[in-house]
Write a protein that holds these residues in place. Structure first.
Motif, PDB file in Angstrom:
ATOM      1  N   MET A  95       0.829  -1.207   0.000  1.00  0.00           N
ATOM      2  CA  MET A  95       0.000   0.000   0.000  1.00  0.00           C
ATOM      3  C   MET A  95       0.867   1.263   0.000  1.00  0.00           C
ATOM      4  N   ALA A  96       2.096   1.147   0.500  1.00  0.00           N
ATOM      5  CA  ALA A  96       3.010   2.296   0.508  1.00  0.00           C
ATOM      6  C   ALA A  96       3.729   2.454  -0.828  1.00  0.00           C
ATOM      7  N   ASN A  97       3.480   1.535  -1.760  1.00  0.00           N
ATOM      8  CA  ASN A  97       4.115   1.588  -3.083  1.00  0.00           C
ATOM      9  C   ASN A  97       5.635   1.637  -3.000  1.00  0.00           C
ATOM     10  N   GLY A  98       6.183   0.955  -1.982  1.00  0.00           N
ATOM     11  CA  GLY A  98       7.642   0.877  -1.860  1.00  0.00           C
ATOM     12  C   GLY A  98       8.299   2.167  -1.410  1.00  0.00           C
ATOM     13  N   ASP A  99       7.515   3.108  -0.869  1.00  0.00           N
ATOM     14  CA  ASP A  99       8.088   4.383  -0.448  1.00  0.00           C
ATOM     15  C   ASP A  99       7.682   4.689   0.992  1.00  0.00           C
ATOM     16  N   PHE A 100       8.641   4.615   1.893  1.00  0.00           N
ATOM     17  CA  PHE A 100       8.404   4.876   3.312  1.00  0.00           C
ATOM     18  C   PHE A 100       8.990   6.209   3.747  1.00  0.00           C
ATOM     19  N   THR A 101       9.228   7.077   2.790  1.00  0.00           N
ATOM     20  CA  THR A 101       9.713   8.421   3.082  1.00  0.00           C
ATOM     21  C   THR A 101       8.682   9.128   3.958  1.00  0.00           C
ATOM     22  N   GLY A 102       9.103   9.600   5.114  1.00  0.00           N
ATOM     23  CA  GLY A 102       8.197  10.297   6.020  1.00  0.00           C
ATOM     24  C   GLY A 102       7.270   9.397   6.811  1.00  0.00           C
ATOM     25  N   TYR A 103       7.483   8.077   6.765  1.00  0.00           N
ATOM     26  CA  TYR A 103       6.626   7.147   7.507  1.00  0.00           C
ATOM     27  C   TYR A 103       6.708   7.449   8.998  1.00  0.00           C
TER      28      TYR A 103
END
Length: 183
Positions: A58-66
């Motif tokens: 669901m994050a589309n492989g992007d955890f920037t700012g998680y």
């Protein structure tokens, strides 16, 4: 010792997504969610996260700012080809193919004395509850009715956990409840 806290947001009728697989109505305002005491407390106390592969996707492989800047252990049968974005000195993503229990064990080790928070993935959360690995449940209830979809409290087996109310908090647009799993 690290506690394992299973967190899930559900509709009033107990679904984690609607009949089309959408979670949009459960998270109408992510900024408001980030301001809730429940999430602030979870972020402060979490030392590691366990999540299922669908939640990871669901994050589309992007955890920037998680919000959880801690090691994340993703339960999966097949790790993705590409590394996730947003990893840093605090947030690392590890894929665990040996199952849910192995993921929880690794997360506990990484968390040290802090909590392991299980976020996203009804199947992953159900497996952890069924295996008796959950110490607490944090349930956010959104006042919407789906009528159909994926139920959170299914597939828990014959030995259902006994729950003790710990905390109840009302925030704009949601009610958060924390339960201790009685042993």
């Amino acid at each position: 010792m690290a506690k394992v806290i299973v967190g899930m947001t559900v509709s009033l009728d107990g679904f984690v997504n609607d009949r089309n697989g959408s979670v949009a109505r459960l998270y109408p305002d992510l900024e408001a969610l980030r301001k809730t005491e429940f999430l602030k407390e979870a972020i402060a106390n979490t030392g590691a996260v366990v999540m299922g592969r669908r939640a990871y996707e669901m994050a589309n492989g992007d955890f920037t700012g998680y919000e959880f800047q801690v090691p994340i252990f993703v339960v999966t049968h097949r790790p993705p080809e590409e590394a996730a974005k947003g990893q840093n000195a605090n947030l690392s993503i590890r894929f665990v193919t040996e199952g849910t229990e192995a993921s929880v064990q690794r997360a506990k080790k990484a968390a040290g004395t802090r909590d392991v928070t299980v976020v996203g993935g009804a199947a992953t959360a159900q497996q952890i509850i069924r295996a008796g690995l959950a110490d607490e449940l944090e349930i956010g209830i959104i006042p919407v009715l789906f009528g159909d979809g994926l139920r959170f409290f299914e597939n828990l087996g014959d030995r259902l956990p006994q729950l003790e109310l710990m905390k109840l908090e009302k925030s704009p647009g949601r009610t958060d409840i924390r339960y201790r799993v009685a042993r």
